[in-house]
Design an enzyme around this catalytic site. Structure first.
Site, short mmCIF file in Angstrom:
data_model
loop_
_atom_site.label_atom_id
_atom_site.label_comp_id
_atom_site.label_asym_id
_atom_site.label_seq_id
_atom_site.Cartn_x
_atom_site.Cartn_y
_atom_site.Cartn_z
N LYS A 49 0.84 -1.21 0.00
CA LYS A 49 0.00 0.00 0.00
C LYS A 49 0.87 1.25 0.00
CE LYS A 49 -3.64 2.68 0.84
NZ LYS A 49 -4.62 2.96 -0.23
N CYS A 133 -2.35 9.98 -6.40
CA CYS A 133 -3.39 9.62 -5.44
C CYS A 133 -4.50 10.66 -5.49
CB CYS A 133 -2.85 9.54 -4.02
SG CYS A 133 -4.18 9.22 -2.85
C1 DHB Z 1 -5.48 6.07 -2.39
C2 DHB Z 1 -6.04 5.99 -3.62
C3 DHB Z 1 -5.22 5.94 -4.71
O1 DHB Z 1 -5.73 5.81 -5.94
C4 DHB Z 1 -3.87 6.01 -4.57
O2 DHB Z 1 -3.07 6.01 -5.63
C5 DHB Z 1 -3.31 6.07 -3.33
C6 DHB Z 1 -4.13 6.09 -2.23
C7 DHB Z 1 -6.30 6.14 -1.19
O3 DHB Z 1 -7.29 6.88 -1.18
O4 DHB Z 1 -5.98 5.49 -0.20
#
Ligand code: DHB
Length: 313
Positions: A49, A133
């Site tokens: 993540k 993001c």
């Molecule tokens: C999140 C969403 C995304 O598309 C990303 O690239 C990184 C984080 C999120 O909201 O957690």
């Protein structure tokens, strides 16, 4: 005699992957338990993540909703354990014998630098810098602001020997593809991942008249519906980068057919987000097997042979 099984082994930035299919940063890759499940699965890498400097809870629930059969909107808001945890996990995850990919999302250039330096000293094989993001309010995407993107690349290249990649947003203006490709080549970016979920989309429940995710209802769209956009981005960069930079295709891979379409567009490997979120880790096995069937059907004996072999009507 049965057919010889075709391998879908591939590589990204010179790092070998046992198959063409791995997870995407996002779903079910935040906790150590989730990462070990990926370790035990047929995902050819463990992609973690996106990490921030400090741990984050993320946005209030509900922050994820289904769109159609194979789509999602999410406004997670970067819930994660903080980068130090992922640096630590990278060492423990080496026991699975798979490639490990760290993902980072800073709120300032300084934060990106701190995290790239830390992952450069970790056990990850590749570092994916998330410049796309969509769920952070009041922040313009670095991936859409080419001056900022250049500054970020100036600061983060040359901090170590592990290959650095960019997780890009979608572009629909050929001039943007051209500019980003030039920056990628100029700064020696080793791989790109395209595309991230499409930010700030709105889903409305017509019966309750309500939004489906918290706050203002704006959320990142992913899954099957974004695949044509993802394919166009992969193809554009494949042509502009001329094989000098590896490409992870992501956005709507749900089966062997869709993985094969990314391969024809020129992706070196695919990442699976939505289909993993909506199913379980058997999706990696299923997609890879389906890809082998598609290669056999078209008479290709390797991923390499089929890569980029899109035909024009
Ligand atoms: C999140 C969403 C995304 O598309 C990303 O690239 C990184 C984080 C999120 O909201 O957690």
């Amino acid at each position: 005699m049965g057919k010889k099984n075709i391998s879908t082994a591939t590589s990204i930035a010179g790092v070998e992957l046992d198959s063409y299919v791995c997870n995407a940063s996002g779903p079910k890759c935040t906790t150590y338990e989730e990462l070990t499940e990926l370790g035990r699965s047929d995902s050819s890498a463990i992609v973690m993540k996106s990490a921030t400097i400090l741990p984050r809870e993320g946005n209030p629930e509900p922050r994820l909703a289904r769109v159609g059969k194979h789509g999602l909107v999410q406004s997670m808001g970067l819930p994660n354990l903080g980068y130090e945890k992922y640096v630590g996990f990278s060492k423990k995850l080496t026991k699975f014998g798979k490639r490990i990919i760290g993902s980072i999302a800073g709120f300032s250039f300084e934060e990106y630098v701190v995290m790239v330096k830390a992952f450069q000293k970790s056990d990850v094989d590749l570092i994916e810098i998330n410049v796309s993001c969509p769920n952070i309010e009041g922040k313009s995407l670095i991936g859409r602001d080419f001056g900022q993107l250049r500054d970020l690349l100036t600061l983060t290249s040359g901090l170590g020997t592990k290959p650095i990649g960019l997780k890009l947003p979608q572009y629909d203006d050929p001039a943007h593809w051209f500019t980003v490709a030039e920056l990628v080549l100029e700064y020696g970016v080793s791989f790109i991942t395209c595309i991230n979920s499409i930010g700030n989309t709105l889903v409305i429940d017509p019966w309750t008249r309500k939004t489906v995710t918290s706050k203002n209802g704006l959320a990142g769209l992913s899954g099957e519906t974004i695949m044509p956009i993802a394919l166009a981005n992969v193809r554009a960069f494949y042509e502009l980068l001329g094989g000098k930079v590896s490409i992870f295709g992501v956005g709507g891979v749900i089966d062997g057919v869709s993985a094969f379409q990314f391969l024809l567009a020129g992706a070196d490997a695919v990442q699976v987000g939505t289909a993993f979120e909506l199913n379980d880790a058997s999706c990696f096995t299923y997609i890879n097997k389906g890809l082998i069937h598609m290669l056999e059907y078209h008479g290709f004996s390797s991923v390499e042979e089929a890569k980029g072999q899109l035909l024009y009507i």
